[in-house]
Scaffold this motif. Structure first.
Motif, mmCIF file in Angstrom:
data_model
loop_
_atom_site.group_PDB
_atom_site.id
_atom_site.type_symbol
_atom_site.label_atom_id
_atom_site.label_comp_id
_atom_site.label_asym_id
_atom_site.label_seq_id
_atom_site.Cartn_x
_atom_site.Cartn_y
_atom_site.Cartn_z
ATOM 1 N N ARG A 83 9.886 59.018 62.976
ATOM 2 C CA ARG A 83 10.602 59.389 64.200
ATOM 3 C C ARG A 83 12.094 59.536 63.922
ATOM 4 N NH1 ARG A 83 10.658 55.458 68.095
ATOM 5 N NH2 ARG A 83 11.160 57.015 69.654
ATOM 6 N N VAL A 84 12.633 58.643 63.120
ATOM 7 C CA VAL A 84 14.055 58.703 62.792
ATOM 8 C C VAL A 84 14.355 59.964 61.984
ATOM 9 C CG1 VAL A 84 15.870 57.639 61.381
ATOM 10 C CG2 VAL A 84 14.529 56.238 62.948
ATOM 11 N N VAL A 85 13.532 60.233 60.954
ATOM 12 C CA VAL A 85 13.778 61.401 60.108
ATOM 13 C C VAL A 85 13.634 62.690 60.904
ATOM 14 C CG1 VAL A 85 13.015 62.641 58.062
ATOM 15 C CG2 VAL A 85 13.061 60.151 58.043
ATOM 16 N N ARG A 86 12.663 62.738 61.795
ATOM 17 C CA ARG A 86 12.462 63.935 62.614
ATOM 18 C C ARG A 86 13.638 64.184 63.561
ATOM 19 N NH1 ARG A 86 7.514 66.394 63.140
ATOM 20 N NH2 ARG A 86 5.732 65.408 62.123
ATOM 21 N N SER A 87 14.222 63.111 64.063
ATOM 22 C CA SER A 87 15.198 63.234 65.140
ATOM 23 C C SER A 87 16.645 63.252 64.657
ATOM 24 C CB SER A 87 15.024 62.077 66.138
ATOM 25 O OG SER A 87 13.695 62.032 66.635
ATOM 26 N N CYS A 88 16.912 62.548 63.580
ATOM 27 C CA CYS A 88 18.303 62.370 63.144
ATOM 28 C C CYS A 88 18.865 63.661 62.558
ATOM 29 C CB CYS A 88 18.362 61.246 62.111
ATOM 30 S SG CYS A 88 20.044 60.762 61.684
ATOM 31 N N LYS A 89 20.078 63.994 62.932
ATOM 32 C CA LYS A 89 20.728 65.202 62.431
ATOM 33 C C LYS A 89 21.510 64.950 61.150
ATOM 34 C CE LYS A 89 21.175 67.308 67.030
ATOM 35 N NZ LYS A 89 20.378 66.272 67.707
ATOM 36 N N LYS A 90 21.705 63.707 60.806
ATOM 37 C CA LYS A 90 22.456 63.344 59.607
ATOM 38 C C LYS A 90 21.495 62.997 58.465
ATOM 39 C CE LYS A 90 26.114 63.903 62.006
ATOM 40 N NZ LYS A 90 27.073 62.864 62.370
ATOM 41 N N PRO A 91 21.970 63.026 57.220
ATOM 42 C CA PRO A 91 21.113 62.612 56.109
ATOM 43 C C PRO A 91 20.586 61.198 56.322
ATOM 44 C CG PRO A 91 23.123 63.637 55.294
ATOM 45 C CD PRO A 91 23.312 63.451 56.772
ATOM 46 N N VAL A 92 19.354 60.975 55.893
ATOM 47 C CA VAL A 92 18.716 59.659 56.049
ATOM 48 C C VAL A 92 18.326 59.140 54.671
ATOM 49 C CG1 VAL A 92 16.762 58.395 57.015
ATOM 50 C CG2 VAL A 92 17.827 60.238 58.340
ATOM 51 N N LEU A 93 18.779 57.938 54.364
ATOM 52 C CA LEU A 93 18.397 57.270 53.124
ATOM 53 C C LEU A 93 17.319 56.247 53.450
ATOM 54 C CD1 LEU A 93 18.744 56.658 50.113
ATOM 55 C CD2 LEU A 93 20.585 55.067 50.725
ATOM 56 N N VAL A 94 16.120 56.457 52.896
ATOM 57 C CA VAL A 94 15.010 55.531 53.096
ATOM 58 C C VAL A 94 15.055 54.507 51.968
ATOM 59 C CG1 VAL A 94 12.531 55.292 53.380
ATOM 60 C CG2 VAL A 94 13.671 57.374 54.157
ATOM 61 N N ALA A 95 15.430 53.278 52.297
ATOM 62 C CA ALA A 95 15.637 52.252 51.286
ATOM 63 C C ALA A 95 14.317 51.684 50.789
ATOM 64 C CB ALA A 95 16.516 51.128 51.843
ATOM 65 N N SER A 96 14.241 51.439 49.499
ATOM 66 C CA SER A 96 13.082 50.774 48.914
ATOM 67 C C SER A 96 13.171 49.276 49.186
ATOM 68 C CB SER A 96 13.023 51.044 47.410
ATOM 69 O OG SER A 96 14.266 50.711 46.804
ATOM 70 N N ARG A 97 12.147 48.544 48.744
ATOM 71 C CA ARG A 97 12.071 47.122 49.095
ATOM 72 C C ARG A 97 13.203 46.303 48.486
ATOM 73 N NH1 ARG A 97 6.686 43.258 48.637
ATOM 74 N NH2 ARG A 97 7.570 41.452 49.710
ATOM 75 N N ALA A 98 13.611 46.670 47.281
ATOM 76 C CA ALA A 98 14.696 45.937 46.610
ATOM 77 C C ALA A 98 15.732 46.929 46.094
ATOM 78 C CB ALA A 98 14.142 45.091 45.470
ATOM 79 N N PHE A 99 16.977 46.539 46.112
ATOM 80 C CA PHE A 99 18.072 47.402 45.661
ATOM 81 C C PHE A 99 18.309 47.225 44.166
ATOM 82 C CE2 PHE A 99 22.598 47.750 44.577
ATOM 83 C CZ PHE A 99 22.809 49.090 44.861
ATOM 84 N N GLU A 100 18.448 48.348 43.474
ATOM 85 C CA GLU A 100 18.886 48.365 42.094
ATOM 86 C C GLU A 100 20.017 49.372 41.976
ATOM 87 O OE1 GLU A 100 15.826 48.977 39.255
ATOM 88 O OE2 GLU A 100 14.532 47.383 40.036
ATOM 89 N N LYS A 101 21.075 48.999 41.317
ATOM 90 C CA LYS A 101 22.234 49.885 41.209
ATOM 91 C C LYS A 101 21.841 51.179 40.515
ATOM 92 C CE LYS A 101 27.039 50.003 39.660
ATOM 93 N NZ LYS A 101 28.107 49.264 38.946
ATOM 94 N N PRO A 102 21.995 52.320 41.188
ATOM 95 C CA PRO A 102 21.552 53.590 40.614
ATOM 96 C C PRO A 102 22.389 54.019 39.406
ATOM 97 C CG PRO A 102 21.752 53.726 43.004
ATOM 98 C CD PRO A 102 22.420 52.466 42.590
ATOM 99 N N GLN A 103 21.690 54.573 38.426
ATOM 100 C CA GLN A 103 22.324 55.175 37.267
ATOM 101 C C GLN A 103 21.964 56.652 37.128
ATOM 102 O OE1 GLN A 103 24.445 53.389 35.408
ATOM 103 N NE2 GLN A 103 24.028 51.523 36.601
ATOM 104 N N ARG A 104 20.863 57.037 37.741
ATOM 105 C CA ARG A 104 20.339 58.393 37.577
ATOM 106 C C ARG A 104 19.617 58.800 38.856
ATOM 107 N NH1 ARG A 104 18.999 61.864 33.438
ATOM 108 N NH2 ARG A 104 17.063 63.052 33.618
ATOM 109 N N PHE A 105 19.748 60.054 39.251
ATOM 110 C CA PHE A 105 19.057 60.526 40.446
ATOM 111 C C PHE A 105 18.362 61.850 40.156
ATOM 112 C CE2 PHE A 105 23.220 62.435 40.619
ATOM 113 C CZ PHE A 105 23.052 63.682 41.188
ATOM 114 N N MET A 106 17.364 62.159 40.978
ATOM 115 C CA MET A 106 16.618 63.406 40.818
ATOM 116 C C MET A 106 16.601 64.147 42.136
ATOM 117 S SD MET A 106 12.763 64.061 39.376
ATOM 118 C CE MET A 106 11.886 63.903 40.929
ATOM 119 N N ILE A 107 16.807 65.458 42.082
ATOM 120 C CA ILE A 107 16.748 66.313 43.263
ATOM 121 C C ILE A 107 15.478 67.149 43.190
ATOM 122 C CG2 ILE A 107 17.887 68.101 44.618
ATOM 123 C CD1 ILE A 107 20.526 67.318 43.280
ATOM 124 N N ALA A 108 14.616 67.027 44.201
ATOM 125 C CA ALA A 108 13.457 67.909 44.332
ATOM 126 C C ALA A 108 13.949 69.177 45.007
ATOM 127 C CB ALA A 108 12.361 67.231 45.152
#
Length: 282
Positions: free
Chosen positions: A143-168
């Motif tokens: 519901r949030v992703v469908r409705s929100c006009k801004k980018p949405v970050l869906v957090a995983s269960r635990a945080f790890e400091k990112p070093q690398r990202f992938m764009i689909a």
């Protein structure tokens, strides 16, 4: 100053939401507004018709009304405690500008009212009532992703400091928006990037992919590209895991098979199977 909205509900994911919010906020100098939304109270005053005397029924109704009032007060106290804990965690993570908001009503309605001056919304993959045995996603997530006009970050269960990202990347408007955002953003600066397209290896596909890669390279990113065939959600998740991506970025809408992944019938499968945070752009 830009603002990040962090949605917390008291579940284990609330800690991860705060940690992800702190990571983004400290990298781009944003403030964080933490929001907890209480549901409308459900009255305990049920149908008492039957063989109950009028006096007894009236007394019971009064007791149930008192119970409703007590439950409402407890929910308010719990909500404030959740917000206090979230604020403390954010400040411990280095965020200096933190505000909290306790609301009652529908989560999406409250979010839409609050997002006007925000540039990112962060929500946990699963909510407080999630059934981990069945990998049930948070009921409010889609519901949030469908409705929100801004980018949405869906957090995983635990945080790890990112070093690398992938764009689909599928060349659609929302994936191009994701690339443009990252090209201008301080959040991903210094991180390695993988651009993945799932589809036929055609000249026009290559041109679109290389165009996106050139834009990111011009902004200083180290970019690797790949065109892969297969079932989109499976390929994306397997590739992100194989390449060690810490965040998956993708458009919420597109013009290829990826279109159905988010805001579509396979949303649950996509978010469930990816073990890393997913950043969605409309």
């Amino acid at each position: 100053m830009s603002k990040i909205i962090a949605l917390v509900d008291g579940s284990i994911y609330s800690q991860s939401v705060c940690d992800h919010a702190a990571w983004v906020a400290t990298r781009k100098g944003s403030s964080v507004e933490v929001i907890h939304v209480l549901k409308h109270p459900e009255s305990k005053q049920t149908n008492l018709s039957g063989n109950i005397g009028l006096g007894a029924r009236s007394k019971l109704m009064e007791e149930l009304a008192d119970l409703d009032a007590q439950n409402a007060k407890l929910a308010q106290k719990r909500g404030r405690a959740i917000l206090e804990d979230a604020e403390a965690r954010l400040r411990a993570d280095g965020v200096t500008d933190v505000t909290t908001r306790l609301r009652q009503g529908d989560l999406v309605e409250e979010l839409l009212a609050a997002e006007a001056d925000a540039d990112l919304v962060i929500i946990g993959k699963r909510g407080e009532a999630a059934d981990f045995a069945k990998l049930h996603l948070g009921s409010n997530l889609e519901r949030v992703v469908r409705s929100c006009k801004k980018p949405v970050l869906v957090a995983s269960r635990a945080f790890e400091k990112p070093q690398r990202f992938m764009i689909a990347f599928d060349g659609g408007a929302s994936s191009l928006k994701a690339v443009n955002h990252i090209e201008q953003s301080k959040v991903f600066a210094g991180l390695d990037c993988k651009l993945l397209t799932v589809g036929a290896d055609k000249p026009e596909v290559k041109r679109a992919l290389e165009g996106a890669a050139a834009l990111l390279r011009g902004a200083g990113y180290q970019v690797e590209t790949e065109i892969a065939q297969g079932q989109a959600e499976k390929v994306i998740c397997e590739t992100s895991q194989k390449d060690g991506a810490d965040i998956l970025v993708m458009g919420a809408y597109g013009h290829s098979r990826i279109r159905s992944l988010i805001i579509g019938s396979t949303t649950t499968a996509m978010v469930q199977s990816c073990q890393v945070p997913v950043l969605l752009f409309r």
